[in-house]
Design a protein around this motif. Structure first.
Motif, PDB file in Angstrom:
ATOM      1  N   ILE A  24       0.836  -1.217   0.000  1.00 25.01           N
ATOM      2  CA  ILE A  24       0.000   0.000   0.000  1.00 25.01           C
ATOM      3  C   ILE A  24       0.860   1.251   0.000  1.00 25.01           C
ATOM      4  CG2 ILE A  24      -1.610   1.334   1.406  1.00 25.01           C
ATOM      5  CD1 ILE A  24      -2.895  -1.298   2.250  1.00 25.01           C
ATOM      6  N   VAL A  25       1.937   1.239   0.795  1.00 23.92           N
ATOM      7  CA  VAL A  25       2.837   2.391   0.816  1.00 23.92           C
ATOM      8  C   VAL A  25       3.490   2.568  -0.562  1.00 23.92           C
ATOM      9  CG1 VAL A  25       4.975   3.300   1.792  1.00 23.92           C
ATOM     10  CG2 VAL A  25       3.258   2.277   3.275  1.00 23.92           C
ATOM     11  N   GLY A  26       3.923   1.454  -1.182  1.00 24.80           N
ATOM     12  CA  GLY A  26       4.527   1.547  -2.507  1.00 24.80           C
ATOM     13  C   GLY A  26       3.561   2.090  -3.534  1.00 24.80           C
ATOM     14  N   ILE A  27       2.325   1.610  -3.503  1.00 26.53           N
ATOM     15  CA  ILE A  27       1.321   2.110  -4.441  1.00 26.53           C
ATOM     16  C   ILE A  27       1.069   3.592  -4.227  1.00 26.53           C
ATOM     17  CG2 ILE A  27      -1.125   1.958  -5.056  1.00 26.53           C
ATOM     18  CD1 ILE A  27      -0.985  -1.024  -4.547  1.00 26.53           C
ATOM     19  N   ALA A  28       1.044   4.018  -2.944  1.00 24.97           N
ATOM     20  CA  ALA A  28       0.831   5.445  -2.664  1.00 24.97           C
ATOM     21  C   ALA A  28       1.960   6.284  -3.242  1.00 24.97           C
ATOM     22  CB  ALA A  28       0.719   5.651  -1.152  1.00 24.97           C
ATOM     23  N   VAL A  29       3.196   5.790  -3.130  1.00 23.36           N
ATOM     24  CA  VAL A  29       4.331   6.544  -3.689  1.00 23.36           C
ATOM     25  C   VAL A  29       4.225   6.625  -5.207  1.00 23.36           C
ATOM     26  CG1 VAL A  29       6.841   6.518  -4.000  1.00 23.36           C
ATOM     27  CG2 VAL A  29       5.847   5.995  -1.759  1.00 23.36           C
ATOM     28  N   PHE A  30       3.853   5.518  -5.828  1.00 19.48           N
ATOM     29  CA  PHE A  30       3.743   5.518  -7.286  1.00 19.48           C
ATOM     30  C   PHE A  30       2.586   6.391  -7.765  1.00 19.48           C
ATOM     31  CE2 PHE A  30       5.755   1.160  -6.772  1.00 19.48           C
ATOM     32  CZ  PHE A  30       7.027   1.664  -6.965  1.00 19.48           C
ATOM     33  N   VAL A  31       1.516   6.460  -7.001  1.00 18.90           N
ATOM     34  CA  VAL A  31       0.400   7.353  -7.360  1.00 18.90           C
ATOM     35  C   VAL A  31       0.859   8.799  -7.336  1.00 18.90           C
ATOM     36  CG1 VAL A  31      -1.835   8.237  -6.580  1.00 18.90           C
ATOM     37  CG2 VAL A  31      -1.430   5.772  -6.686  1.00 18.90           C
ATOM     38  N   VAL A  36       2.670  13.574 -10.432  1.00 19.70           N
ATOM     39  CA  VAL A  36       3.706  14.553 -10.780  1.00 19.70           C
ATOM     40  C   VAL A  36       3.950  14.554 -12.285  1.00 19.70           C
ATOM     41  CG1 VAL A  36       6.171  15.096 -10.532  1.00 19.70           C
ATOM     42  CG2 VAL A  36       4.802  14.486  -8.527  1.00 19.70           C
ATOM     43  N   LEU A  37       3.885  13.356 -12.904  1.00 27.69           N
ATOM     44  CA  LEU A  37       4.107  13.274 -14.346  1.00 27.69           C
ATOM     45  C   LEU A  37       3.063  14.042 -15.147  1.00 27.69           C
ATOM     46  CD1 LEU A  37       5.128   9.510 -14.772  1.00 27.69           C
ATOM     47  CD2 LEU A  37       6.603  11.531 -14.940  1.00 27.69           C
ATOM     48  N   ARG A  38       1.908  14.286 -14.579  1.00 30.24           N
ATOM     49  CA  ARG A  38       0.858  15.001 -15.294  1.00 30.24           C
ATOM     50  C   ARG A  38       1.243  16.446 -15.583  1.00 30.24           C
ATOM     51  NH1 ARG A  38      -4.832  14.434 -12.597  1.00 30.24           N
ATOM     52  NH2 ARG A  38      -5.320  15.540 -14.543  1.00 30.24           N
ATOM     53  N   PHE A  39       2.251  16.965 -14.879  1.00 29.36           N
ATOM     54  CA  PHE A  39       2.650  18.357 -15.092  1.00 29.36           C
ATOM     55  C   PHE A  39       3.619  18.509 -16.264  1.00 29.36           C
ATOM     56  CE2 PHE A  39       1.315  18.275 -10.665  1.00 29.36           C
ATOM     57  CZ  PHE A  39       0.511  19.403 -10.594  1.00 29.36           C
ATOM     58  N   LEU A  40       4.055  17.366 -16.846  1.00 28.05           N
ATOM     59  CA  LEU A  40       4.922  17.463 -18.016  1.00 28.05           C
ATOM     60  C   LEU A  40       4.079  17.766 -19.257  1.00 28.05           C
ATOM     61  CD1 LEU A  40       7.309  14.419 -17.423  1.00 28.05           C
ATOM     62  CD2 LEU A  40       7.782  16.854 -17.055  1.00 28.05           C
ATOM     63  N   THR A  60       5.187   8.162 -18.867  1.00 22.80           N
ATOM     64  CA  THR A  60       4.127   7.480 -18.127  1.00 22.80           C
ATOM     65  C   THR A  60       4.146   5.981 -18.405  1.00 22.80           C
ATOM     66  OG1 THR A  60       2.751   9.467 -18.190  1.00 22.80           O
ATOM     67  CG2 THR A  60       1.655   7.378 -17.703  1.00 22.80           C
ATOM     68  N   GLU A  61       4.338   5.598 -19.665  1.00 24.28           N
ATOM     69  CA  GLU A  61       4.375   4.175 -19.984  1.00 24.28           C
ATOM     70  C   GLU A  61       5.520   3.467 -19.281  1.00 24.28           C
ATOM     71  OE1 GLU A  61       4.593   3.905 -24.193  1.00 24.28           O
ATOM     72  OE2 GLU A  61       2.485   4.504 -24.527  1.00 24.28           O
ATOM     73  N   VAL A  62       6.693   4.102 -19.317  1.00 19.61           N
ATOM     74  CA  VAL A  62       7.861   3.494 -18.653  1.00 19.61           C
ATOM     75  C   VAL A  62       7.644   3.445 -17.134  1.00 19.61           C
ATOM     76  CG1 VAL A  62      10.325   3.740 -18.195  1.00 19.61           C
ATOM     77  CG2 VAL A  62       9.417   4.182 -20.494  1.00 19.61           C
ATOM     78  N   PHE A  63       7.111   4.529 -16.602  1.00 16.40           N
ATOM     79  CA  PHE A  63       6.909   4.598 -15.147  1.00 16.40           C
ATOM     80  C   PHE A  63       5.927   3.521 -14.672  1.00 16.40           C
ATOM     81  CE2 PHE A  63       4.704   6.229 -11.394  1.00 16.40           C
ATOM     82  CZ  PHE A  63       5.776   6.538 -10.569  1.00 16.40           C
ATOM     83  N   ALA A  67       6.692   0.423 -12.351  1.00 16.15           N
ATOM     84  CA  ALA A  67       5.971   0.524 -11.070  1.00 16.15           C
ATOM     85  C   ALA A  67       5.355  -0.821 -10.694  1.00 16.15           C
ATOM     86  CB  ALA A  67       4.898   1.601 -11.158  1.00 16.15           C
ATOM     87  N   TRP A  68       4.798  -1.528 -11.716  1.00 15.51           N
ATOM     88  CA  TRP A  68       4.239  -2.845 -11.425  1.00 15.51           C
ATOM     89  C   TRP A  68       5.326  -3.820 -10.977  1.00 15.51           C
ATOM     90  CZ3 TRP A  68      -0.487  -3.487 -10.316  1.00 15.51           C
ATOM     91  CH2 TRP A  68      -1.506  -2.751 -10.928  1.00 15.51           C
ATOM     92  N   PHE A  69       6.490  -3.752 -11.625  1.00 17.85           N
ATOM     93  CA  PHE A  69       7.599  -4.593 -11.192  1.00 17.85           C
ATOM     94  C   PHE A  69       8.002  -4.271  -9.753  1.00 17.85           C
ATOM     95  CE2 PHE A  69       9.034  -4.782 -15.888  1.00 17.85           C
ATOM     96  CZ  PHE A  69       8.118  -5.799 -16.115  1.00 17.85           C
TER      97      PHE A  69
END
Length: 358
Positions: A24-31, A36-40, A60-63, A67-69
């Motif tokens: 859950i913590v990892g998912i929160a960090v990735f969210v 943040v990527l939306r500002f590019l 976004t695709e790479v991230f 992120a799933w890995f």
């Protein structure tokens, strides 16, 4: 004992909890990273030197792919680490469980004896060890009490049987009046012992108390008035009375004070004396019974509240005592959440102090 349906172990539950929390913590960090990527900007960017910068969709695709890995790796790490950590944390509980099983199987001397600094688990282990020590002590007392009670009850009955057998063997030579007198005395001793055992059994049941407002001074005065008929050369007097009113089981407290006074009268010397004093404090009532008598050691006095212990030792002593008087007093005091204090008097005799909460 009721049967329980099988379920997940605590270790597995903790492991899943640790892994779930890490994921859950990892998912929160990735969210947060995804936001943040939306500002590019959407389009590709080139710097002044001609260096290409990926657009938002490419990042976004790479991230997302990595992120799933990363989430999968966090789940594996959480499961493995949680399994190891929970095993270390639960190891003291396994030790406590093993001790409980050993006690269940009859090994009352087994203890957890958990090492380490104080925490919740060591507190639990120490409390469990103290409980086991109390249970072992109680069972030892019950075994000793049962053995002594059977011995004490057997003695008067065996005496009566012997008297009757002798009379039956030689009916012509029997002094009937003397035989009846001895039978009466022996039977009276058996009755006193049985009544003492019943009183002791009742006094050990704290839930059986019937507390009510009781005038301690009047109660003690009544006990002394009842005891005056058996003084026979002893100076019995009330030294002071300021106990007031307390909520107590009047019947049991009357029994306790009676036993203290009777003990002081029985275990005395010729032309001796007994002094009774009642005092009151804000939260408790104190009854002091002091008597003259023979010199007593502190070691002997410490054993007197035990059942069937008399001034000269266990299951021995004067024929008019049952060895349960002070044991009953101590039990009544405990039932009221009070205590009985005994210490040898300088110059001979005993000082008994009964403390009862008001």
């Amino acid at each position: 004992m009721r049967e329980r349906a099988p379920g997940l172990s605590v270790r597995l539950k903790l492991t899943l909890s640790y892994a779930g929390f890490v994921v859950i913590v990892g998912i929160a960090v990735f969210v947060v990273g995804f936001l943040v990527l939306r500002f590019l900007p959407e389009g590709n960017l080139y710097s002044e030197s001609g260096i290409f910068t990926p657009r938002r969709r490419d990042l976004t695709e790479v991230f997302v792919r990595y992120a799933w890995f990363a989430v999968g790796a966090l789940a594996v790490v959480g499961l493995g680490g949680g399994w190891i950590v929970s095993g270390l944390m639960l190891r003291p509980l396994h030790r406590i469980t093993d001790a409980a099983r050993a006690v269940r199987d009859g090994d009352l001397a087994h203890r957890v004896d958990l090492p380490g600094r104080r925490d919740e688990l060591t507190d639990l282990a120490d409390t469990f060890d103290a409980m086991l020590a109390r249970v072992e002590e109680t069972l030892d007392e019950q075994r000793r009490f049962a053995a002594n009670a059977s011995h004490e009850l057997r003695t008067p009955h065996a005496t009566m049987r012997t008297l009757l057998e002798v009379a039956r063997a030689d009916p012509a030579g029997v002094d009937l009046e003397r035989l009846l007198h001895r039978l009466d005395l022996t039977n009276e001793r058996a009755i006193r012992l049985t009544e003492a055992l019943l009183a002791l059994a009742r006094s050990t049941r704290g839930g059986a108390l019937s507390p009510e407002p009781t005038g301690i001074d009047d109660l003690v005065a009544t006990v002394l008035a009842e005891a005056e008929g058996g003084v026979a050369g002893l100076d019995l007097a009330l030294a002071g009375a300021s106990g007031g009113i307390a909520r107590l089981d009047e019947t049991l407290v009357h029994q306790a004070v009676t036993n203290l006074v009777r003990n002081a009268l029985v275990h005395n010397v010729e032309n001796g004396w007994v002094r009774v004093a009642v005092s009151g404090e804000l939260d408790e009532v104190i009854v002091d019974v002091v008597n003259s008598g023979e010199e007593l050691s502190r070691e002997l006095v410490a054993t007197l509240p035990e059942p069937f212990v008399r001034g000269t030792g266990r299951t021995r002593g004067r024929a008019d005592g049952t060895g349960l008087g002070l044991a009953i007093v101590a039990s009544i005091a405990r039932a009221h959440r009070g205590r009985l204090e005994l210490w040898p008097r300088e110059g001979g005799g005993l000082h008994a102090r009964l403390r009862l909460p008001r």
